[in-house]
Design a protein around this motif. Structure first.
Motif, PDB file in Angstrom:
ATOM      1  N   VAL A 105      16.689   0.396  21.035  1.00  0.00           N
ATOM      2  CA  VAL A 105      16.053  -0.423  19.986  1.00  0.00           C
ATOM      3  C   VAL A 105      17.086  -1.265  19.231  1.00  0.00           C
ATOM      4  CG1 VAL A 105      14.680  -0.388  17.867  1.00  0.00           C
ATOM      5  CG2 VAL A 105      14.011   1.048  19.817  1.00  0.00           C
ATOM      6  N   PHE A 131      13.831  -5.051  26.966  1.00  0.00           N
ATOM      7  CA  PHE A 131      12.628  -4.541  26.283  1.00  0.00           C
ATOM      8  C   PHE A 131      11.600  -4.082  27.315  1.00  0.00           C
ATOM      9  CE2 PHE A 131       8.338  -5.189  24.709  1.00  0.00           C
ATOM     10  CZ  PHE A 131       8.344  -4.366  23.599  1.00  0.00           C
ATOM     11  N   SER A 132      11.339  -4.904  28.317  1.00  0.00           N
ATOM     12  CA  SER A 132      10.347  -4.560  29.344  1.00  0.00           C
ATOM     13  C   SER A 132      10.739  -3.291  30.087  1.00  0.00           C
ATOM     14  CB  SER A 132      10.186  -5.699  30.350  1.00  0.00           C
ATOM     15  OG  SER A 132       9.622  -6.817  29.723  1.00  0.00           O
ATOM     16  N   TYR A 134      12.685  -0.709  29.112  1.00  0.00           N
ATOM     17  CA  TYR A 134      12.587   0.514  28.321  1.00  0.00           C
ATOM     18  C   TYR A 134      11.150   0.787  27.874  1.00  0.00           C
ATOM     19  CZ  TYR A 134      17.533   1.166  28.719  1.00  0.00           C
ATOM     20  OH  TYR A 134      18.783   1.392  29.238  1.00  0.00           O
ATOM     21  N   LYS A 135      10.343  -0.244  27.688  1.00  0.00           N
ATOM     22  CA  LYS A 135       8.931  -0.029  27.356  1.00  0.00           C
ATOM     23  C   LYS A 135       8.216   0.625  28.530  1.00  0.00           C
ATOM     24  CE  LYS A 135       4.657  -2.273  25.864  1.00  0.00           C
ATOM     25  NZ  LYS A 135       3.861  -1.401  26.732  1.00  0.00           N
ATOM     26  N   GLU A 136       8.432   0.085  29.726  1.00  0.00           N
ATOM     27  CA  GLU A 136       7.807   0.662  30.922  1.00  0.00           C
ATOM     28  C   GLU A 136       8.288   2.085  31.156  1.00  0.00           C
ATOM     29  OE1 GLU A 136       8.609  -2.112  34.080  1.00  0.00           O
ATOM     30  OE2 GLU A 136       7.481  -3.707  33.061  1.00  0.00           O
ATOM     31  N   LYS A 138       9.346   4.202  28.872  1.00  0.00           N
ATOM     32  CA  LYS A 138       8.734   5.054  27.846  1.00  0.00           C
ATOM     33  C   LYS A 138       7.254   5.287  28.157  1.00  0.00           C
ATOM     34  CE  LYS A 138       8.735   5.821  22.909  1.00  0.00           C
ATOM     35  NZ  LYS A 138       9.471   7.071  22.932  1.00  0.00           N
ATOM     36  N   ASP A 139       6.554   4.259  28.617  1.00  0.00           N
ATOM     37  CA  ASP A 139       5.142   4.409  28.989  1.00  0.00           C
ATOM     38  C   ASP A 139       4.984   5.448  30.099  1.00  0.00           C
ATOM     39  OD1 ASP A 139       4.477   2.496  27.111  1.00  0.00           O
ATOM     40  OD2 ASP A 139       4.126   0.894  28.577  1.00  0.00           O
TER      41      ASP A 139
END
Length: 159
Positions: A105, A131-132, A134-136, A138-139
């Motif tokens: 972050v 961002f994409s 780490y978002k994926e 985490k999802d």
């Protein structure tokens, strides 16, 4: 006075930057901790008004060197490489019984700040890919954790 003390503290922090561009962490570099240092440096830069001081320009020069160094450690996927890190790596430091992971972050915030201040669209592209990634990631982790927490009967398993 407080302003002079703050400037002295900031200059001490700038002296922790290696000639390669990273902010020293332990006895070397750490791509994750460098992202946190970058975020703090950019927040200071954005809020700094030292009339008659060269600190703001010195800080910007330091930020630019650090960003250039940091960009070398992103994989094409957007993941931050931890190879060679002094603290954050597979099997590295632990905190509260868990291995520390990339603090993505502050890194993404730093890259976004820098891209806006500098107009560097390449850095913005890296921030977006990171961002994409780490978002994926985490999802996927959240889906796996929810699946583990469901009772066996609701997963179609028998006792």
């Amino acid at each position: 006075d407080a302003m002079k003390m703050g400037e002295k503290f900031a200059r001490m922090a700038l002296k922790q930057q290696g000639k390669e561009g990273f902010f020293q962490e332990g006895k070397g570099y750490d791509t994750s901790y460098n992202g946190v240092s970058l975020q703090q440096a950019l927040i200071l830069y954005a809020n700094l008004d030292f009339s008659g001081s060269s600190l703001r320009q010195d800080l910007w020069n330091s930020i630019e060197r650090s960003v250039r160094w940091q960009l070398n450690y992103f994989l094409p996927s957007g993941q931050l490489s931890t190879t060679g890190n002094t603290r954050i790596y597979a099997g590295g430091e632990r905190f509260l019984g868990r291995t520390k992971t990339v603090d993505y972050v502050p890194l993404i915030v730093a890259l976004n700040y820098y891209s806006k201040l500098s107009g560097d669209s390449n850095v913005q592209n890296v921030a977006d890919r990171t961002f994409s990634f780490y978002k994926e990631s985490k999802d996927r982790t959240n889906v796996q954790e929810r699946a583990r927490k469901r009772p066996k009967a609701s997963r179609g398993e028998s006792r």
